[in-house]
Enzyme design. Structure first.
Site, PDB file in Angstrom:
ATOM      1  N   VAL A  59       0.795  -1.218   0.000  1.00 39.98           N
ATOM      2  CA  VAL A  59       0.000   0.000   0.000  1.00 39.98           C
ATOM      3  C   VAL A  59       0.827   1.266   0.000  1.00 39.98           C
ATOM      4  CG1 VAL A  59      -2.081  -0.958   1.019  1.00 39.98           C
ATOM      5  CG2 VAL A  59      -0.231  -0.221   2.502  1.00 39.98           C
TER       6      VAL A  59
ATOM      7  N   SER B 150      -0.275   7.666  -4.610  1.00 39.73           N
ATOM      8  CA  SER B 150      -1.733   7.648  -4.773  1.00 39.73           C
ATOM      9  C   SER B 150      -2.360   6.485  -4.025  1.00 39.73           C
ATOM     10  CB  SER B 150      -2.085   7.533  -6.261  1.00 39.73           C
ATOM     11  OG  SER B 150      -1.528   6.352  -6.815  1.00 39.73           O
ATOM     12  N   CYS B 151      -1.658   5.950  -3.018  1.00 41.58           N
ATOM     13  CA  CYS B 151      -2.119   4.730  -2.363  1.00 41.58           C
ATOM     14  C   CYS B 151      -3.335   4.964  -1.485  1.00 41.58           C
ATOM     15  CB  CYS B 151      -0.994   4.124  -1.518  1.00 41.58           C
ATOM     16  SG  CYS B 151      -0.431   5.211  -0.195  1.00 41.58           S
ATOM     17  N   GLY B 152      -3.596   6.217  -1.103  1.00 43.83           N
ATOM     18  CA  GLY B 152      -4.766   6.481  -0.289  1.00 43.83           C
ATOM     19  C   GLY B 152      -4.499   6.422   1.200  1.00 43.83           C
TER      20      GLY B 152
END
Length: 280
Positions: free
Chosen positions: A109, A114-116
């Protein structure tokens, strides 16, 4: 240049004149990376240095840290109907005794900006998995003049960019400004992985006396890769992200952005910069 470039017909318009001509484009193909036979990741890359790319990716993921942990890398049969080799799938084999990580989405992750994830979780993930802390003893000391010279040296060594204009570059320099290695790719993260992977294969990690220069911006992902390889200085010709600055500050990485001519911004790790003689 083999599969690194391809030729395509284009309609060229210049000052009102129209004509058809062939153009040289940088190649882009998917590369599937497998770990001990299990699918791990797919990246879009410029073919070439695929084994180094896979090895560098696994350094960035915290799986590999030394050359003796790598048993080997091979190409696998491709996805064609006849099963012929497309050279777009590699399988990385770990040496006996090396822990095979749990290959899940949760494990990866923190690999992209942009993994959040929230910033703190991303920073914690890198800090806890870093094999090579950013420790340069004695400290690397660099002058603004040395940094200013690096982009031109990088650009002069870019062979494929001269033909296509469509590649990012990553260069590894000594603390004295000597170009040690350069890789080009459609993805700047791939170019960095190729550099780090070649260093792993040569038994040169950690890269604690080196400077990493990247074309474009310095994202969290690139700062992460520098930290995971033990690189003390990361410079970019464009802007860093806020999370890249946070990671650099927390880990002791010197982060330089907007490196253009004699101008630059030092966002973290300014203790490595020699400032004698600079006006205030």
């Amino acid at each position: 240049m083999g599969r690194v470039t391809e030729r395509r017909r284009v309609l060229r318009i210049r000052d009102g004149a129209v004509g058809a001509r062939p153009d040289t484009l940088v190649a882009e193909e998917p590369l599937e990376i497998r770990l001990n036979g299990r699918a791990l990741a797919i990246t879009m890359r410029t073919p070439g240095d695929d084994f180094a790319l896979a090895a560098g990716f696994l350094v960035s993921e915290g799986v590999l840290g030394r050359a003796d942990e790598l048993a080997g890398i091979v190409y696998c049969a491709g996805a064609t109907e006849d099963g012929s080799n497309t050279y777009n799938i590699v399988d990385v084999r770990l040496a006996p005794g090396v822990t095979v990580p749990d290959i899940t989405l949760e494990r990866n992750v923190y690999t992209t900006s942009s993994c959040g994830l929230c910033g703190k979780a991303s920073l914690d993930a890198v800090r806890t998995t870093a094999r090579w802390p950013v420790v340069d003893t004695p400290p690397v000391r660099i002058t603004p003049e040395l940094l200013s010279a690096l982009p031109d040296r990088l650009r002069a060594a870019q062979r494929v960019f001269d033909r296509t204009g469509g590649l990012h570059a990553a260069g590894l320099f000594s603390a004295e400004g000597e170009l040690l290695d350069l890789r080009e790719d459609v993805g700047r993260h791939n170019a960095v992985d190729k550099l780090i992977g070649r260093a792993l294969q040569s038994g040169e990690l950690p890269l604690s006396r080196s400077i990493l220069l990247v074309s474009g911006r310095a994202s969290f992902e690139l700062a992460q890769k520098a930290v995971m390889a033990g690189i003390p200085v990361l410079a970019a010709v464009s802007a860093p992200s806020s999370l890249a600055v946070d990671l650099a500050t927390e880990t002791g990485l010197t982060l330089v952005g907007f490196l253009r001519g004699r101008s630059m911004n030092v966002y973290a790790g300014e203790q490595r910069l020699v400032r004698e003689g600079l006006a205030r």
